[in-house]
Motif scaffolding. Structure first.
Motif, PDB file in Angstrom:
ATOM      1  N   UNK A  34       0.884  -1.161   0.000  1.00 37.70           N
ATOM      2  CA  UNK A  34       0.000   0.000   0.000  1.00 37.70           C
ATOM      3  C   UNK A  34       0.920   1.209   0.000  1.00 37.70           C
ATOM      4  N   UNK A  35       0.776   2.048  -1.006  1.00 38.19           N
ATOM      5  CA  UNK A  35       1.684   3.162  -1.207  1.00 38.19           C
ATOM      6  C   UNK A  35       0.900   4.464  -1.279  1.00 38.19           C
ATOM      7  N   UNK A  36       1.365   5.459  -0.541  1.00 41.24           N
ATOM      8  CA  UNK A  36       0.780   6.789  -0.587  1.00 41.24           C
ATOM      9  C   UNK A  36       1.902   7.730  -0.999  1.00 41.24           C
ATOM     10  N   UNK A  37       1.881   8.172  -2.252  1.00 49.19           N
ATOM     11  CA  UNK A  37       3.004   8.934  -2.788  1.00 49.19           C
ATOM     12  C   UNK A  37       4.222   8.046  -2.843  1.00 49.19           C
ATOM     13  N   UNK A  38       5.298   8.452  -2.176  1.00 47.86           N
ATOM     14  CA  UNK A  38       6.497   7.613  -2.163  1.00 47.86           C
ATOM     15  C   UNK A  38       6.668   6.876  -0.840  1.00 47.86           C
ATOM     16  N   UNK A  39       5.622   6.874  -0.009  1.00 45.62           N
ATOM     17  CA  UNK A  39       5.686   6.216   1.304  1.00 45.62           C
ATOM     18  C   UNK A  39       4.922   4.897   1.282  1.00 45.62           C
ATOM     19  N   UNK A  40       5.576   3.826   1.754  1.00 50.41           N
ATOM     20  CA  UNK A  40       4.924   2.529   1.906  1.00 50.41           C
ATOM     21  C   UNK A  40       4.158   2.563   3.231  1.00 50.41           C
ATOM     22  N   UNK A  41       2.835   2.504   3.135  1.00 50.33           N
ATOM     23  CA  UNK A  41       1.964   2.543   4.315  1.00 50.33           C
ATOM     24  C   UNK A  41       1.670   1.155   4.857  1.00 50.33           C
ATOM     25  N   UNK A  42       1.804   0.141   3.994  1.00 49.29           N
ATOM     26  CA  UNK A  42       1.512  -1.217   4.432  1.00 49.29           C
ATOM     27  C   UNK A  42       2.047  -2.217   3.435  1.00 49.29           C
ATOM     28  N   UNK A  43       2.186  -3.445   3.899  1.00 48.90           N
ATOM     29  CA  UNK A  43       2.662  -4.515   3.021  1.00 48.90           C
ATOM     30  C   UNK A  43       2.146  -5.849   3.528  1.00 48.90           C
ATOM     31  N   UNK A  44       1.761  -6.701   2.600  1.00 50.14           N
ATOM     32  CA  UNK A  44       1.502  -8.099   2.911  1.00 50.14           C
ATOM     33  C   UNK A  44       2.531  -8.893   2.126  1.00 50.14           C
TER      34      UNK A  44
ATOM     35  N   UNK B 288       1.466  -2.602   8.809  1.00 48.51           N
ATOM     36  CA  UNK B 288       0.817  -1.333   8.477  1.00 48.51           C
ATOM     37  C   UNK B 288       1.484  -0.249   9.315  1.00 48.51           C
ATOM     38  N   UNK B 289       1.867   0.830   8.663  1.00 45.57           N
ATOM     39  CA  UNK B 289       2.493   1.956   9.375  1.00 45.57           C
ATOM     40  C   UNK B 289       1.545   2.468  10.460  1.00 45.57           C
ATOM     41  N   UNK B 290       2.134   2.907  11.563  1.00 47.83           N
ATOM     42  CA  UNK B 290       1.331   3.338  12.710  1.00 47.83           C
ATOM     43  C   UNK B 290       0.288   4.389  12.321  1.00 47.83           C
ATOM     44  N   UNK B 291       0.679   5.343  11.490  1.00 49.67           N
ATOM     45  CA  UNK B 291      -0.259   6.411  11.125  1.00 49.67           C
ATOM     46  C   UNK B 291      -1.377   5.943  10.192  1.00 49.67           C
ATOM     47  N   UNK B 292      -1.263   4.755   9.635  1.00 49.85           N
ATOM     48  CA  UNK B 292      -2.291   4.229   8.727  1.00 49.85           C
ATOM     49  C   UNK B 292      -3.155   3.155   9.385  1.00 49.85           C
ATOM     50  N   UNK B 293      -2.928   2.879  10.646  1.00 51.02           N
ATOM     51  CA  UNK B 293      -3.694   1.835  11.340  1.00 51.02           C
ATOM     52  C   UNK B 293      -5.099   2.306  11.679  1.00 51.02           C
TER      53      UNK B 293
END
Length: 192
Positions: A46-56, A75-80
């Protein structure tokens, strides 16, 4: 935000995502490089711009090629708290070809968040949910809890596609788009 398959150049960002989660075992950067290259068809970012927010991160076990085994999900803390982990799991199933018949993972018995996530995915897919002891604690070289095996299914392609579409419609404003980009490194034909 969009969901897409990883590429080798994503491996370092995925490693950092796992490291920063403070909840997962951090493996070597090389392991993430292998997952983002050799196993990219069974992984999703899961990508928001150039930041990976999550991955499986997953693979199909040699003895059960009709399964998608989830090795890690982060999942990145800010995207939880926004359902991103479930979207990643359903998205990984929806983009896999063929669609796996089973979704599998191992989870420690005290990991209530992961157990709730997998139960939620089973409900979302109208699929069965099984949990049983799998790896006893004494198999690990350090102090590690036993791991239970989770199995969701059997899954049908139309149910997975329906769940992916329903998630997209339910979260039309915040739902990530799924990139179904082909794997340029995929081999065609018989590998023998």
């Amino acid at each position: 935000m969009r969901l897409r398959r990883p590429r080798p150049e994503d491996a370092a960002r995925v490693w950092r995502l796992v490291r920063d989660s403070d909840q997962l075992d951090v493996n070597s950067p090389y392991a993430y490089l292998l997952l983002c290259s050799h196993f990219r068809d069974t992984c999703l970012l899961a990508e928001d711009g150039d930041k990976v927010e999550g991955a499986v991160l997953g693979y199909s076990p040699p003895e059960t090629p009709s399964s998608l085994f989830v090795w890690q999900i982060a999942v990145a803390e800010e995207a939880r708290g926004r359902g991103l982990a479930r979207q990643l799991l359903v998205g990984a199933l929806a983009t896999a070809r063929p669609v796996p018949r089973w979704l599998e993972a191992t989870v420690t018995p005290d990991n209530t968040a992961s157990l709730a996530l997998f139960r939620s995915v089973a409900r979302c897919l109208d699929a069965g949910f099984e949990r049983r002891p799998h790896f006893p604690a004494e198999l690990f070289p350090d102090s590690h809890a036993e791991e239970h095996h989770i199995r969701i299914g059997p899954l049908a392609a139309e149910d997975v596609d329906r769940a992916a579409e329903n998630r997209a419609q339910a979260n039309a404003r915040s739902s990530p788009t799924i990139s179904r980009e082909p794997n340029p490194e995929a081999r065609t034909g018989d590998p023998s």
